[in-house]
Scaffold this motif. Sequence first.
Motif, PDB file in Angstrom:
ATOM      1  N   LEU A  56      27.385  27.264  38.592  1.00 23.18           N
ATOM      2  CA  LEU A  56      28.567  27.915  38.013  1.00 23.18           C
ATOM      3  C   LEU A  56      28.895  29.215  38.726  1.00 23.18           C
ATOM      4  O   LEU A  56      30.072  29.512  38.993  1.00 23.18           O
ATOM      5  CB  LEU A  56      28.332  28.164  36.521  1.00 23.18           C
ATOM      6  CG  LEU A  56      28.270  26.920  35.631  1.00 23.18           C
ATOM      7  CD1 LEU A  56      27.950  27.296  34.198  1.00 23.18           C
ATOM      8  CD2 LEU A  56      29.585  26.148  35.700  1.00 23.18           C
ATOM      9  N   LEU A  57      27.875  30.011  39.047  1.00 19.97           N
ATOM     10  CA  LEU A  57      28.135  31.267  39.756  1.00 19.97           C
ATOM     11  C   LEU A  57      28.695  30.998  41.152  1.00 19.97           C
ATOM     12  O   LEU A  57      29.633  31.670  41.601  1.00 19.97           O
ATOM     13  CB  LEU A  57      26.841  32.086  39.854  1.00 19.97           C
ATOM     14  CG  LEU A  57      26.372  32.787  38.582  1.00 19.97           C
ATOM     15  CD1 LEU A  57      25.058  33.511  38.833  1.00 19.97           C
ATOM     16  CD2 LEU A  57      27.428  33.771  38.080  1.00 19.97           C
ATOM     17  N   LEU A  63      35.754  29.297  44.110  1.00 20.57           N
ATOM     18  CA  LEU A  63      36.995  28.706  43.624  1.00 20.57           C
ATOM     19  C   LEU A  63      37.645  29.632  42.599  1.00 20.57           C
ATOM     20  O   LEU A  63      37.028  29.984  41.579  1.00 20.57           O
ATOM     21  CB  LEU A  63      36.725  27.336  43.000  1.00 20.57           C
ATOM     22  CG  LEU A  63      36.084  26.289  43.930  1.00 20.57           C
ATOM     23  CD1 LEU A  63      35.722  25.043  43.148  1.00 20.57           C
ATOM     24  CD2 LEU A  63      37.026  25.954  45.074  1.00 20.57           C
ATOM     25  N   GLU A  64      38.875  29.999  42.851  1.00 24.48           N
ATOM     26  CA  GLU A  64      39.592  30.896  41.951  1.00 24.48           C
ATOM     27  C   GLU A  64      39.826  30.250  40.587  1.00 24.48           C
ATOM     28  O   GLU A  64      39.794  30.927  39.549  1.00 24.48           O
ATOM     29  CB  GLU A  64      40.937  31.272  42.585  1.00 24.48           C
ATOM     30  CG  GLU A  64      41.765  32.247  41.757  1.00 24.48           C
ATOM     31  CD  GLU A  64      41.098  33.606  41.639  1.00 24.48           C
ATOM     32  OE1 GLU A  64      41.269  34.248  40.580  1.00 24.48           O
ATOM     33  OE2 GLU A  64      40.417  34.026  42.594  1.00 24.48           O
ATOM     34  N   THR A  65      40.052  28.932  40.575  1.00 23.23           N
ATOM     35  CA  THR A  65      40.305  28.241  39.308  1.00 23.23           C
ATOM     36  C   THR A  65      39.080  28.315  38.394  1.00 23.23           C
ATOM     37  O   THR A  65      39.208  28.611  37.196  1.00 23.23           O
ATOM     38  CB  THR A  65      40.662  26.765  39.571  1.00 23.23           C
ATOM     39  OG1 THR A  65      41.763  26.708  40.473  1.00 23.23           O
ATOM     40  CG2 THR A  65      41.017  26.063  38.277  1.00 23.23           C
ATOM     41  N   VAL A  66      37.905  28.048  38.958  1.00 31.49           N
ATOM     42  CA  VAL A  66      36.670  28.126  38.168  1.00 31.49           C
ATOM     43  C   VAL A  66      36.431  29.551  37.696  1.00 31.49           C
ATOM     44  O   VAL A  66      36.048  29.788  36.548  1.00 31.49           O
ATOM     45  CB  VAL A  66      35.475  27.619  39.003  1.00 31.49           C
ATOM     46  CG1 VAL A  66      34.172  27.753  38.212  1.00 31.49           C
ATOM     47  CG2 VAL A  66      35.702  26.177  39.427  1.00 31.49           C
ATOM     48  N   LEU A  70      35.984  30.704  33.787  1.00 31.97           N
ATOM     49  CA  LEU A  70      34.702  31.239  33.319  1.00 31.97           C
ATOM     50  C   LEU A  70      34.836  32.659  32.789  1.00 31.97           C
ATOM     51  O   LEU A  70      34.209  33.035  31.794  1.00 31.97           O
ATOM     52  CB  LEU A  70      33.666  31.207  34.450  1.00 31.97           C
ATOM     53  CG  LEU A  70      33.019  29.870  34.777  1.00 31.97           C
ATOM     54  CD1 LEU A  70      32.033  30.021  35.933  1.00 31.97           C
ATOM     55  CD2 LEU A  70      32.297  29.298  33.559  1.00 31.97           C
ATOM     56  N   PHE A  71      35.651  33.460  33.456  1.00 35.92           N
ATOM     57  CA  PHE A  71      35.745  34.870  33.101  1.00 35.92           C
ATOM     58  C   PHE A  71      37.061  35.211  32.404  1.00 35.92           C
ATOM     59  O   PHE A  71      37.453  36.374  32.368  1.00 35.92           O
ATOM     60  CB  PHE A  71      35.603  35.736  34.367  1.00 35.92           C
ATOM     61  CG  PHE A  71      34.247  35.669  34.995  1.00 35.92           C
ATOM     62  CD1 PHE A  71      33.228  36.507  34.571  1.00 35.92           C
ATOM     63  CD2 PHE A  71      33.988  34.763  36.007  1.00 35.92           C
ATOM     64  CE1 PHE A  71      31.976  36.445  35.142  1.00 35.92           C
ATOM     65  CE2 PHE A  71      32.732  34.694  36.596  1.00 35.92           C
ATOM     66  CZ  PHE A  71      31.723  35.541  36.154  1.00 35.92           C
ATOM     67  N   VAL A  79      33.826  41.250  35.450  1.00 36.04           N
ATOM     68  CA  VAL A  79      34.097  40.489  36.672  1.00 36.04           C
ATOM     69  C   VAL A  79      33.669  41.293  37.897  1.00 36.04           C
ATOM     70  O   VAL A  79      33.069  40.755  38.839  1.00 36.04           O
ATOM     71  CB  VAL A  79      35.590  40.123  36.752  1.00 36.04           C
ATOM     72  CG1 VAL A  79      35.861  39.288  37.996  1.00 36.04           C
ATOM     73  CG2 VAL A  79      36.020  39.361  35.504  1.00 36.04           C
ATOM     74  N   ASP A  80      33.948  42.591  37.873  1.00 31.90           N
ATOM     75  CA  ASP A  80      33.558  43.436  39.004  1.00 31.90           C
ATOM     76  C   ASP A  80      32.043  43.524  39.135  1.00 31.90           C
ATOM     77  O   ASP A  80      31.514  43.654  40.252  1.00 31.90           O
ATOM     78  CB  ASP A  80      34.142  44.835  38.833  1.00 31.90           C
ATOM     79  CG  ASP A  80      35.662  44.821  38.879  1.00 31.90           C
ATOM     80  OD1 ASP A  80      36.220  43.861  39.445  1.00 31.90           O
ATOM     81  OD2 ASP A  80      36.285  45.754  38.335  1.00 31.90           O
TER      82      ASP A  80
END
Length: 310
Positions: A56-57, A63-66, A70-71, A79-80
């Motif tokens: 997942l990480l 992938l921007e979509t994932v 997730l976030f 996110v940062d």
Amino acid sequence: MTLCLLLLITVGLAATVFAPRALLRAGWPEREPVTALWVWQCLVGTVLLSCLSALLLGAAALLETVRARLFAPAPPAVVDAYDLTSVPPWTALLTLLLACGAAWTGAMLVRELVNDRRRRRVRRAHLRERAPDLPAGLAVPDGPLLVLEDEYPDAWLMAGATPQLVITTGALRRLTDRQLDAVLTHELGHARAHHDWLLHLSGALAAGFPRVPLFAHFADQTHRLVELAADDTASRRCGHLTTALALIELNQHRGVLSCDSPRRLLHARVERLLDPPPRLGATQRAATATFAALTPLIPLLITLAPGLTA
């Protein structure tokens, strides 16, 4: 991000290679098969969670979509904290390998369940053929216990949505009432603990990843420990000696008492019942089970640590 992936890989490797060796050398699983089964399940769960978290990480970083999914509910500071924009070059290869491994694991589990369903259909059709012819209007018995007319002494459990105990008349003639009670209690112990699901899971992982030490040992030990656990269930109700004698009567013709027999598990089970090892104390059992249950939390804490600290 890089540190999280490295820690997850380290935890996964430790649980895959080193933990099974220590568990195989230990002597207490023979005394506490139920606790040992729980420890093996927690080890496998730790490895699977480590791989899933790393997948997942890695997917979120690539992938921007994932990443957006997730976030989505997380504030920007979280996110940062994961620093998903700067990832090492090997992240793509690792993520691809983990994705292939996840797909292969799912395929092996589905194949195992499909094959088991097919085997059960074949067995039930075979049982219907062996069932005696009944007068017109009477259905073939399909209750929890089925007795077959057969001189061969045998008893087994037909797993499924409604488990069915099957026993032959040859076994009924050989066993006393107490021994028969021990056999039925043993098989019911398998059904109540859902040992068939454990055997399916361990078999699928071992078949899908035969070179992974943890999965190979998990399959071998699960097959052995579920029998010891069911023996303990029967011996608590009927006594160790009665359970051992019932096991001997059902398997004597298979060479159960021979040390050179290929069925060494039967020989070991009889010896264990005739000379039962002392159980661990309640505190030791609880501490071992609790420690094992906390092990799968390690990959989760590693994955969530950047977000929690942020």
